[in-house]
Enzyme design. Structure first.
Site, PDB file in Angstrom:
ATOM      1  N   ASN A 130      27.115  22.078 -13.492  1.00 11.28           N
ATOM      2  CA  ASN A 130      28.220  21.926 -14.830  1.00 11.28           C
ATOM      3  C   ASN A 130      29.797  22.091 -14.605  1.00 11.28           C
ATOM      4  OD1 ASN A 130      27.855  24.772 -14.204  1.00 11.28           O
ATOM      5  ND2 ASN A 130      28.125  25.166 -16.163  1.00 11.28           N
TER       6      ASN A 130
ATOM      7  N   PRO B 152      25.654  22.085  -2.996  1.00 12.09           N
ATOM      8  CA  PRO B 152      25.893  21.797  -4.245  1.00 12.09           C
ATOM      9  C   PRO B 152      24.660  21.516  -5.054  1.00 12.09           C
ATOM     10  CG  PRO B 152      26.457  19.913  -2.961  1.00 12.09           C
ATOM     11  CD  PRO B 152      25.871  20.804  -2.152  1.00 12.09           C
ATOM     12  N   ALA B 153      24.759  21.331  -6.478  1.00  8.71           N
ATOM     13  CA  ALA B 153      23.828  21.055  -7.247  1.00  8.71           C
ATOM     14  C   ALA B 153      23.169  19.532  -7.121  1.00  8.71           C
ATOM     15  CB  ALA B 153      23.749  21.332  -8.428  1.00  8.71           C
TER      16      ALA B 153
ATOM     17  N   GLY C  12      24.208  30.238 -11.266  1.00 11.45           N
ATOM     18  CA  GLY C  12      23.079  29.470 -11.700  1.00 11.45           C
ATOM     19  C   GLY C  12      22.261  30.208 -12.610  1.00 11.45           C
ATOM     20  N   SER C  13      20.934  30.042 -12.932  1.00 12.49           N
ATOM     21  CA  SER C  13      20.006  30.730 -13.784  1.00 12.49           C
ATOM     22  C   SER C  13      19.736  32.116 -13.159  1.00 12.49           C
ATOM     23  CB  SER C  13      18.737  29.697 -13.944  1.00 12.49           C
ATOM     24  OG  SER C  13      17.902  29.776 -12.943  1.00 12.49           O
TER      25      SER C  13
ATOM     26  N   GLU D 193      26.357  35.252 -10.172  1.00 12.37           N
ATOM     27  CA  GLU D 193      26.870  34.613 -11.901  1.00 12.37           C
ATOM     28  C   GLU D 193      25.585  33.955 -12.326  1.00 12.37           C
ATOM     29  OE1 GLU D 193      28.186  32.556 -14.382  1.00 12.37           O
ATOM     30  OE2 GLU D 193      29.486  31.756 -13.086  1.00 12.37           O
TER      31      GLU D 193
ATOM     32  N   CYS E  24      28.285  28.386 -18.902  1.00 11.08           N
ATOM     33  CA  CYS E  24      27.532  29.863 -18.964  1.00 11.08           C
ATOM     34  C   CYS E  24      28.016  30.765 -19.670  1.00 11.08           C
ATOM     35  CB  CYS E  24      27.731  30.313 -17.450  1.00 11.08           C
ATOM     36  SG  CYS E  24      29.162  30.242 -16.620  1.00 11.08           S
TER      37      CYS E  24
ATOM     38  N   GLU F 154      19.379  30.777 -23.843  1.00  5.10           N
ATOM     39  CA  GLU F 154      20.717  30.021 -23.818  1.00  5.10           C
ATOM     40  C   GLU F 154      20.430  28.625 -24.011  1.00  5.10           C
ATOM     41  OE1 GLU F 154      24.630  30.168 -20.743  1.00  5.10           O
ATOM     42  OE2 GLU F 154      22.517  30.474 -20.073  1.00  5.10           O
TER      43      GLU F 154
ATOM     44  N   GLU G 265      34.138  36.922  -9.131  1.00  4.52           N
ATOM     45  CA  GLU G 265      34.957  35.892  -8.591  1.00  4.52           C
ATOM     46  C   GLU G 265      36.375  35.827  -9.135  1.00  4.52           C
ATOM     47  OE1 GLU G 265      31.503  32.784  -7.103  1.00  4.52           O
ATOM     48  OE2 GLU G 265      32.242  32.530  -9.359  1.00  4.52           O
TER      49      GLU G 265
END
Length: 497
Positions: A163, A187-188, A242-243, A264, A298, A399, A476
């Site tokens: 995202n 990365p994703a 992420g999740s 996170e 998020c 979410e 962070e």
């Protein structure tokens, strides 16, 4: 290239299609590749390596070898390299923004803002690198000196989401490098290109070979690829956004080597509007907090609680603002809401809305996918407001990650705090009030790591970002963010008298 739309790059060398390991751009050992899709039109426009365990192991080897020399560089040297990287990021803002919009879908204005936001972390940690102070402890007996020094934790594995494909990886890589750690990153799978371009600029900035390594992998190969890092004792830290289920998996699988973790994870942010709130300010804050990146953040407000005395007034003002939003691809300069990332995202939003309607919710505006007036756009969803929302609905406990605003009513402060905390998550929370005493009461009782008080956008490189409960741990950004990449060493020297 197919599906690229009309967003062209000035520097074609920023469109990378290889892994970066030990200072070299290279394909996956297997030769396999996977596709990158433009969510604005559902078309493939690039390919990147589909890495596996062999590539993951090679990245660890390179980072481990480089760590022994990188940790010996002075803090000032690391700071200078980070500042050079920061300048290159800003100098290439337009290309990075266009690349981000092509693979992630967010409007260009938002993508440009993300470049600046991500770059701010690189600049911040360039400055923090020279402030990694230790301590001299007061002697408790004659002839003894006691000191505490900070050292880099070691090889860091960074795993980032789709995202915010630039900001999330920048705020992990920058503190790691500033602390003297070396990095391996994945990365994703949906958005690898922005991260690869960021690493290309780091290479241009002059970071030594092996200091920063990045590999790409498809969704199918992600777990076995990352598993190498989880079990290798040379990898001393995992940082992940992420999740929550994936975060729990990473914690379990890395437990045998007792790695340091920063997680996170998911959120379910409440947004509370008290009866004494400035309604225009609250609407504005909700618009900025909820519809940034089309609700795919998020910390996005997921449950909006409005006092029953002002609910109708607030809902009317909000609906007027939401109806005025422009939905469209990043190539449309007026677009404010872009596409969702993929079909799975659309399916989840549809499931949440249909479930809510079946349980009594009422659509105030929106409530459907948008296809007719946007050519070749299968992943758009109308900005939506639902009233008469209740705790029985899936969107209360899950979410949504999309442009859907469910409005809940409440009658008193104690009730809404209890409802706001009625979730296993604790990443962000927001509330609007003009009562100073209430600000103290509510902020102390809300269970979240980040609280917005009369403010809908709260993230900053100078502030610690992270959650509590099942939203994870670690922070962070800020002066605290560097500590997550360092370990303390106590030195005791005797026979000095």
């Amino acid at each position: 290239m197919t599906g690229q739309s009309d967003l062209k790059l000035e520097r074609n060398d920023l469109l990378m299609n290889a892994n970066f390991i030990a200072g070299k751009w290279q394909p996956a050992v297997s030769g396999n590749r996977h596709n990158v899709m433009n969510p604005a039109n559902g078309m493939i426009f690039a390919e990147v390596p589909d890495s596996d365990a062999q590539d993951a192991a090679a990245a660890v080897n390179a980072a481990s070898d480089a760590f022994f020399s990188w940790r010996k560089t002075t803090n000032r040297e690391r700071s200078k390299l980070l500042k050079t990287w920061h300048a290159l990021i800003l100098a290439n803002t337009e290309d990075l923004a266009r690349l981000m919009s092509m693979e992630q879908g967010k409007p260009l204005a938002e993508a440009r803002a993300e470049v600046a936001y991500g770059a701010s972390y690189v600049e911040w940690f360039a400055e923090e690198a020279v402030r990694a102070y230790g301590d001299i402890l007061p002697p408790l007996m004659p002839g003894r000196r006691q000191m505490v020094v900070k050292e880099p934790v070691g090889v860091v594995a960074a795993i980032t989401p789709w995202n915010f494909p630039l900001a999330m990886i920048a705020r992990k890589i920058a503190p790691a490098l500033a602390a003297g750690c070396t990095v391996i990153a994945k990365p994703a799978e949906d958005t690898p290109l922005t991260a690869l371009a960021l690493v290309r600029l780091a290479e241009e900035a002059g970071f030594p070979s092996g200091t920063l390594n990045i590999i790409c992998a498809s969704r199918q190969n992600a777990e076995p690829t990352v598993a190498i890092w989880l079990h290798d004792p040379r990898v001393r830290k995992i940082t992940f956004t992420g999740s929550t289920p994936v975060g729990k998996y990473l914690a379990r699988e890395s437990a045998d080597t007792l790695k340091k973790l920063s997680l996170e994870l998911g959120g379910n942010a409440p947004f509370i509007v008290f009866e004494d709130a400035d309604l225009d300010a609250a609407v504005d804050g909700l618009m900025r907090g909820k519809f940034r990146n089309s609700g795919q953040t998020c910390v996005s407000p997921n449950r909006v609680y409005v006092h029953e005395a002002i609910h109708d007034d607030f809902a009317g003002r909000l609906a007027a603002r939401v109806r005025a939003l422009t939905v469209g691809p990043a190539s449309n300069p007026t677009a404010e809401i872009g596409p969702m990332i993929n079909e799975r995202a659309i399916d989840k939003i549809n499931r949440h809305v249909k479930d809510a309607l079946s349980k009594g919710a009422v659509v105030l505006t929106g409530g459907n996918t948008v296809r007719d007036h946007i050519a070749d756009g299968p992943f758009y969803y109308s900005p939506t407001i639902l009233t008469n929302s209740s705790e029985e609905m899936a969107l209360f406990c899950e979410e949504t990650f999309g442009p859907v605003v469910p409005l809940f009513t409440f009658s008193n402060e104690d009730e809404v705090i209890q409802k706001a905390n009625q979730t296993p998550f604790g990443l962000a929370a927001y509330f609007y009030t003009q009562n100073a005493a209430r600000i103290c009461r509510v902020s102390s009782q809300l269970e979240a790591g980040v609280i917005g008080i009369n403010e809908g956008v709260v993230a900053s490189e100078a502030a610690p970002f992270g959650g509590i409960k099942e939203s994870g741990y670690g922070r962070e950004g800020s002066k605290y963010g560097l500590d997550d990449y360092m370990q303390l060493k106590y030195l005791c020297e005797g026979e000095l008298a």
